[in-house]
Write a protein that holds these residues in place. Structure first.
Motif, short mmCIF file in Angstrom:
data_model
loop_
_atom_site.label_atom_id
_atom_site.label_comp_id
_atom_site.label_asym_id
_atom_site.label_seq_id
_atom_site.Cartn_x
_atom_site.Cartn_y
_atom_site.Cartn_z
N HIS A 1 1.46 0.66 -8.18
CA HIS A 1 1.08 1.37 -6.96
C HIS A 1 -0.33 1.93 -7.13
O HIS A 1 -0.57 2.78 -7.98
CB HIS A 1 2.08 2.50 -6.66
CG HIS A 1 3.45 1.99 -6.31
ND1 HIS A 1 4.53 2.80 -6.08
CD2 HIS A 1 3.90 0.72 -6.14
CE1 HIS A 1 5.58 2.05 -5.78
NE2 HIS A 1 5.22 0.79 -5.83
N THR A 2 -1.23 1.41 -6.32
CA THR A 2 -2.64 1.80 -6.45
C THR A 2 -2.90 3.07 -5.66
O THR A 2 -2.57 3.15 -4.48
CB THR A 2 -3.55 0.68 -5.92
OG1 THR A 2 -3.14 -0.55 -6.50
CG2 THR A 2 -5.01 0.96 -6.25
N VAL A 3 -3.47 4.04 -6.33
CA VAL A 3 -3.82 5.30 -5.68
C VAL A 3 -5.31 5.55 -5.92
O VAL A 3 -5.78 5.49 -7.06
CB VAL A 3 -2.98 6.46 -6.24
CG1 VAL A 3 -3.43 7.79 -5.66
CG2 VAL A 3 -1.50 6.23 -5.93
N GLY B 1 0.83 -1.21 0.00
CA GLY B 1 0.00 0.00 0.00
C GLY B 1 0.86 1.26 0.00
O GLY B 1 0.44 2.31 0.47
N LYS B 2 2.07 1.12 -0.57
CA LYS B 2 2.99 2.28 -0.60
C LYS B 2 2.42 3.42 -1.43
O LYS B 2 2.62 4.59 -1.12
CB LYS B 2 4.35 1.85 -1.18
CG LYS B 2 5.07 0.82 -0.35
CD LYS B 2 6.31 0.31 -1.05
CE LYS B 2 6.02 -0.47 -2.31
NZ LYS B 2 5.31 -1.75 -2.09
N GLY B 3 1.69 3.05 -2.52
CA GLY B 3 1.11 4.08 -3.40
C GLY B 3 0.18 4.98 -2.61
O GLY B 3 0.24 6.21 -2.71
N LYS B 4 -0.67 4.36 -1.81
CA LYS B 4 -1.64 5.14 -1.04
C LYS B 4 -0.92 6.06 -0.04
O LYS B 4 -1.24 7.24 0.09
CB LYS B 4 -2.58 4.20 -0.29
CG LYS B 4 -3.50 4.92 0.64
CD LYS B 4 -4.30 3.94 1.47
CE LYS B 4 -4.76 4.62 2.74
NZ LYS B 4 -5.60 3.77 3.55
N LEU C 1 -6.12 -2.64 7.79
CA LEU C 1 -6.58 -3.16 9.08
C LEU C 1 -8.07 -3.50 8.99
O LEU C 1 -8.54 -4.44 9.62
CB LEU C 1 -6.33 -2.12 10.18
CG LEU C 1 -6.60 -2.61 11.60
CD1 LEU C 1 -5.58 -3.69 12.00
CD2 LEU C 1 -6.56 -1.47 12.61
N ASP C 2 -8.80 -2.72 8.17
CA ASP C 2 -10.25 -2.95 8.00
C ASP C 2 -10.57 -4.39 7.60
O ASP C 2 -11.57 -4.96 8.02
CB ASP C 2 -10.81 -1.96 6.97
CG ASP C 2 -10.00 -1.90 5.69
OD1 ASP C 2 -8.77 -1.71 5.79
OD2 ASP C 2 -10.56 -2.06 4.58
N VAL C 3 -9.68 -4.98 6.78
CA VAL C 3 -9.95 -6.32 6.25
C VAL C 3 -10.07 -7.35 7.37
O VAL C 3 -10.86 -8.29 7.29
CB VAL C 3 -8.83 -6.71 5.25
CG1 VAL C 3 -8.93 -8.17 4.87
CG2 VAL C 3 -8.89 -5.82 4.02
P1 GDP Z 1 1.74 -0.82 -3.47
O1 GDP Z 1 2.31 -1.41 -4.72
O2 GDP Z 1 2.59 -1.03 -2.27
O3 GDP Z 1 1.31 0.60 -3.64
O4 GDP Z 1 0.42 -1.67 -3.16
P2 GDP Z 1 -0.71 -2.09 -4.22
O5 GDP Z 1 -1.33 -0.88 -4.77
O6 GDP Z 1 -0.18 -3.09 -5.17
O7 GDP Z 1 -1.72 -2.88 -3.27
C1 GDP Z 1 -2.32 -2.31 -2.18
C2 GDP Z 1 -3.82 -2.45 -2.32
O8 GDP Z 1 -4.45 -2.17 -1.09
C3 GDP Z 1 -4.44 -1.49 -3.30
O9 GDP Z 1 -5.53 -2.11 -3.94
C4 GDP Z 1 -4.91 -0.34 -2.41
O10 GDP Z 1 -5.99 0.40 -2.96
C5 GDP Z 1 -5.36 -1.10 -1.21
N1 GDP Z 1 -5.27 -0.39 0.08
C6 GDP Z 1 -4.26 0.37 0.55
N2 GDP Z 1 -4.49 0.72 1.83
C7 GDP Z 1 -5.68 0.16 2.17
C8 GDP Z 1 -6.43 0.11 3.38
O11 GDP Z 1 -6.05 0.65 4.41
N3 GDP Z 1 -7.59 -0.61 3.35
C9 GDP Z 1 -8.05 -1.24 2.22
N4 GDP Z 1 -9.18 -1.93 2.28
N5 GDP Z 1 -7.35 -1.22 1.08
C10 GDP Z 1 -6.17 -0.54 1.06
#
Ligand code: GDP
Length: 420
Positions: A41-43, A15-18, A330-332
């Motif tokens: 990276h999902t935003v 969740g680094k993108g977020k 954490l919600d999951v």
């Molecule tokens: P990254 O490559 O490290 O940026 O991670 P990804 O984007 O590949 O995967 C992380 C996933 O978790 C994405 O689909 C995000 O939208 C989602 N995500 C990030 N933080 C949270 C969170 O706190 N709760 C939920 N339910 N989803 C999250």
């Protein structure tokens, strides 16, 4: 925040993108320092949902300069497509810069990535097939082509032709069609022309930012368990996603990095091959994967899922000295009445919290403690103090076993769903 590094503390996809998107709202410069377009990276923010492959997750802040750093490997054509997609969504990429020392992913690298996986057979690594590994291999073998080389068309064409003399022999031996030097060079030069003077020496930008106390954010890709030196070799990426890699890959003297945010999911996931001790198999894993939508952002591959592994996160902390952890998703875990939590490994009859090398890790059994779940959705929780007691205890267990404080908690995919 003078210089903050955001790095993965597990197998990637934490969740680094977020987190970068969130912190980038207050940043002046955001730099991707390693990896290539194998990242996803999902935003999720008011502009929509984006899977960023190479463009730094700071691109949504129009005031931030975004740098694809010299430590990355860049497929110029794919980068142009990513830029076009962002612009089609009404976002400006005028502030994007690409380090002219970054190495180029050339078409032979993508072909060789695919063929290498094929030749490895059952020992395959599970790469994304984007040519990242072969491009880094050529960089180290001193066969790489750096981005600045496109500026001299004649010399560039000669370099491509020269490299292809050897690469085509390899492709031929592996039963592939040879690549045409003119066509390859034409395509790369066309993409370079689209990027124009965005391809530049990024060191003066970085140096100026440091001199003027600008806020710099360093965005890592993948996680410590996939680090070339400290991860589960050979099931690793071909660069260093640790904060130490950020110094070299971005061009920042190490003493300037004062904040290191380690991103962990509240459980574990991994894409690709290699040991993953807390993996849940069968129906249990399928249920979590579906509930948490754990599918690769770049490839759509189902992610392997597992319980939180404090040995892995502690390993990451030992290498990064996190000033804080960001715990996402954490919600999951709100769906579970009890939650297994790995506090150690049992390896060859011995209990340890040290990370064993790959072949031993394959034989490690996690030692679990069972923690109480909270069985409640976390939507609408606006303050960490209002989290259920069991969720707070879960976070405290992470702090205790990893040894770093939890500074941010993700309770949903949107930028705002983060408790500070
Ligand atoms: P990254 O490559 O490290 O940026 O991670 P990804 O984007 O590949 O995967 C992380 C996933 O978790 C994405 O689909 C995000 O939208 C989602 N995500 C990030 N933080 C949270 C969170 O706190 N709760 C939920 N339910 N989803 C999250």
């Amino acid at each position: 925040m003078p210089v903050t590094a955001v790095v993965g503390a597990q197998w990637g996809d934490e969740g680094k993108g977020k987190i970068t998107d969130l912190l980038a709202q207050e940043a002046d410069v955001v730099i991707r320092f390693q990896g290539g377009n194998n990242a996803g990276h999902t935003v999720v923010n008011r502009h929509g949902t984006f899977k960023l492959h190479l463009v730094p997750s700071g691109i949504f802040n129009p005031d931030a300069l975004c740098v694809v750093g010299p430590g990355t490997v860049v497929n110029l054509q794919v980068l142009c497509e990513e830029i076009a997609n962002l612009e089609a969504h009404g976002l400006s990429t005028a502030n994007l810069r690409v380090a002219d020392r970054a190495h180029l992913i050339m078409p032979w690298h993508t072909a060789l990535d695919r063929l290498d996986e094929r030749e490895r057979g059952r020992q395959k690594l599970g790469t994304t097939g984007q040519g990242v590994g072969p491009a880094y291999a050529d960089k180290v073998a001193r066969h790489g082509i750096q981005a600045y080389e496109v500026r001299d068309e004649r010399a560039f064409r000669a370099r491509v032709a020269h490299e292809l003399e050897t690469k085509n022999k390899i492709l031929d031996r592996l039963g592939e069609e040879p690549l045409d030097a003119t066509r390859v060079a034409d395509a790369v030069l066309a993409a370079a022309a689209t990027l124009g003077d965005r391809i530049t020496d990024t060191l003066p930008i970085v140096e100026h930012a440091l001199r003027t106390d600008a806020r710099v954010l360093l965005e890592g890709q993948l996680g410590a368990m996939r680090d070339l030196d400290w991860g589960i070799y050979p099931f690793v990426t071909s660069s260093n996603p640790l904060a130490g890699g950020a110094a070299v890959g971005a061009g920042i003297p190490p003493r300037f990095i004062t904040r290191v945010v380690g991103v962990v999911k509240a459980y574990s996931t991994a894409v690709g091959e290699g040991p993953f001790p807390t993996e849940m198999r069968g129906r249990e894993g399928d249920a979590l994967r579906e509930m948490a939508n754990e599918y690769g952002a770049t490839t759509g591959r189902p992610r392997r899922v597992g319980w939180f592994d404090s040995v892995a996160a502690r390993h990451a902390h030992r290498l990064n000295a996190f000033t804080e952890l960001a715990v996402t998703k954490l919600d999951v875990l709100g769906a579970y009445p009890t939650i297994p939590f790995a506090v150690a490994y049992e390896v060859e009859g011995r209990r340890t919290t040290d990370m064993p090398p790959t072949r031993l890790l394959e034989r490690a059994t996690p030692v679990y403690q069972t923690l109480a779940g909270w069985c409640a959705p976390l939507d609408g929780v606006a303050d960490r103090a209002h989290l259920p007691a069991a969720a707070k205890a879960y976070l405290a267990k992470i702090e205790e076993t990893v040894g770093a404080r939890v500074g941010m908690v993700g309770i949903g995919p949107e930028r705002g769903a983060t408790l500070l």
